[in-house]
Design a protein around this motif. Sequence first.
Motif, PDB file in Angstrom:
ATOM      1  N   SER A 110       0.778  -1.042  -0.048  1.00  0.00           N
ATOM      2  CA  SER A 110       0.190  -0.093   0.140  1.00  0.00           C
ATOM      3  C   SER A 110       1.158   1.147   0.014  1.00  0.00           C
ATOM      4  CB  SER A 110      -1.169  -0.346   1.026  1.00  0.00           C
ATOM      5  OG  SER A 110       0.092   0.055   2.303  1.00  0.00           O
ATOM      6  N   ILE A 111      -0.286   2.326  -0.727  1.00  0.00           N
ATOM      7  CA  ILE A 111       0.535   3.938  -0.457  1.00  0.00           C
ATOM      8  C   ILE A 111      -0.239   4.493   0.127  1.00  0.00           C
ATOM      9  CG2 ILE A 111       2.586   3.245  -2.478  1.00  0.00           C
ATOM     10  CD1 ILE A 111       0.896   5.002  -4.553  1.00  0.00           C
ATOM     11  N   VAL A 112       0.716   5.266   1.185  1.00  0.00           N
ATOM     12  CA  VAL A 112      -0.886   6.340   1.238  1.00  0.00           C
ATOM     13  C   VAL A 112      -0.445   7.766   0.866  1.00  0.00           C
ATOM     14  CG1 VAL A 112      -0.813   7.553   3.814  1.00  0.00           C
ATOM     15  CG2 VAL A 112      -1.168   5.143   3.955  1.00  0.00           C
ATOM     16  N   ALA A 113      -1.438   8.994   0.347  1.00  0.00           N
ATOM     17  CA  ALA A 113      -0.680  10.219   0.432  1.00  0.00           C
ATOM     18  C   ALA A 113      -1.766  10.607   1.067  1.00  0.00           C
ATOM     19  CB  ALA A 113      -1.457  10.696  -1.067  1.00  0.00           C
ATOM     20  N   SER A 114      -1.162  11.563   1.875  1.00  0.00           N
ATOM     21  CA  SER A 114      -2.554  12.867   2.806  1.00  0.00           C
ATOM     22  C   SER A 114      -2.885  14.334   1.816  1.00  0.00           C
ATOM     23  CB  SER A 114      -1.273  14.089   3.118  1.00  0.00           C
ATOM     24  OG  SER A 114      -0.808  12.624   4.085  1.00  0.00           O
ATOM     25  N   ALA A 115      -3.842  14.320   1.215  1.00  0.00           N
ATOM     26  CA  ALA A 115      -4.624  15.043   0.589  1.00  0.00           C
ATOM     27  C   ALA A 115      -5.102  16.577   1.896  1.00  0.00           C
ATOM     28  CB  ALA A 115      -5.853  14.221   0.270  1.00  0.00           C
ATOM     29  N   ASP A 116      -4.927  18.111   1.159  1.00  0.00           N
ATOM     30  CA  ASP A 116      -5.166  19.166   1.895  1.00  0.00           C
ATOM     31  C   ASP A 116      -6.224  19.757   1.569  1.00  0.00           C
ATOM     32  OD1 ASP A 116      -2.471  18.288   3.271  1.00  0.00           O
ATOM     33  OD2 ASP A 116      -1.361  19.908   2.276  1.00  0.00           O
ATOM     34  N   GLY A 117      -6.797  19.499   0.271  1.00  0.00           N
ATOM     35  CA  GLY A 117      -8.379  19.726  -0.233  1.00  0.00           C
ATOM     36  C   GLY A 117      -9.320  18.467  -1.142  1.00  0.00           C
ATOM     37  N   PRO A 118      -9.892  19.135  -1.603  1.00  0.00           N
ATOM     38  CA  PRO A 118     -10.130  17.936  -2.239  1.00  0.00           C
ATOM     39  C   PRO A 118      -9.841  17.880  -3.292  1.00  0.00           C
ATOM     40  CG  PRO A 118     -10.922  19.979  -2.776  1.00  0.00           C
ATOM     41  CD  PRO A 118     -10.698  20.700  -1.601  1.00  0.00           C
ATOM     42  N   TYR A 119      -8.801  18.426  -3.813  1.00  0.00           N
ATOM     43  CA  TYR A 119      -7.625  17.495  -5.064  1.00  0.00           C
ATOM     44  C   TYR A 119      -6.284  17.946  -4.339  1.00  0.00           C
ATOM     45  CZ  TYR A 119     -11.225  19.002  -7.538  1.00  0.00           C
ATOM     46  OH  TYR A 119     -12.341  19.188  -8.701  1.00  0.00           O
ATOM     47  N   ASP A 120      -5.596  16.996  -4.972  1.00  0.00           N
ATOM     48  CA  ASP A 120      -4.213  16.954  -3.807  1.00  0.00           C
ATOM     49  C   ASP A 120      -3.229  16.302  -5.126  1.00  0.00           C
ATOM     50  OD1 ASP A 120      -3.989  14.223  -5.369  1.00  0.00           O
ATOM     51  OD2 ASP A 120      -5.295  13.310  -3.826  1.00  0.00           O
ATOM     52  N   ASP A 121      -1.462  16.931  -4.992  1.00  0.00           N
ATOM     53  CA  ASP A 121      -0.593  16.690  -5.679  1.00  0.00           C
ATOM     54  C   ASP A 121      -0.191  15.639  -6.205  1.00  0.00           C
ATOM     55  OD1 ASP A 121       0.320  16.001  -3.700  1.00  0.00           O
ATOM     56  OD2 ASP A 121       1.392  17.918  -2.999  1.00  0.00           O
TER      57      ASP A 121
END
Length: 285
Positions: free
Chosen positions: A50-61
């Motif tokens: 698995s990989i984890v990404a953090s989203a700061d808003g409705p879209y992420d980088d």
Amino acid sequence: MAWVGQRAERNGGFLHRDELLGFQLGGERMPIIDIARGIRNPHAFGSTLSIVASADGPYDDMESSDGFLHYAYEKGDADGGANRKLRNAITTSQPLLLFRKEIKNIYMPVFPVYVVGDRPQERAFRIALDESFTWLPDLDRLSEPQRAYAHRLVKQRLHQPAFRTRVLVAYQRQCSICQLKHASLLDAAHIIPDSHSHGIPTVNNGVSLCKIHHAAYDQDMLGLDADYRVHVNKKLLTDKDGPMLKHGLQEMHGRQLWIPANKKEQPDRDYLRERYQAFVERNAS
Ligand SMILES: [Zn+2]
């Protein structure tokens, strides 16, 4: 993946950090995510789980104009550390799980996803949301329909579930109209539909509704005004049917919506007004 899917379904589309860390396989603890590194490589696995990404808003980088997600290498050695097994997934075509951390401790699963390429110049991997992209010879030269499909997948599998997660958490997993608390029966309804240019996927353009109230709202059988009051249309109010119509719909007329205490998460009154106007006009004819 089946376990993650069932758990997410029951919770309303997401898992709590503790559920992911406490997972057991064959009586042994086998965390599904690696909080510190982002990339989870179980010892016995040849490629990443698995990989984890953090989203700061409705879209992420992670999102890129090429229709793929770009997942940054782990810092340090590009060929070593956690990067090695993630790169292995390109050749094995093994699916993995992507978790978007939407809010503190809340992880939205997106799976299966596939590592389909390496972008050394960006120090990032290319992630596809559909297996079909692992079969294409040149991902830099997608046809227009292929590119459109990739973008559609991002919307369906990333944006829409992320919106649902954020709205359901804000509403403490209950229907704003009837307070039903079975998360698997809850949706995030857009106030201004996402087909409109300003129908953005932010919590203040959403309301947590059970499936039946969501469908009724989308079909203008009921409206929500800017004072957070429920209006059931005249035809429905005078209809005769079983207990669902009577208790589930007619008795909701005039009720006050349950909304989050946090002002930023409350439905925007201008959005409600605009949508309610459409409800009134549609039901006047
Ligand atoms: Zn409801």
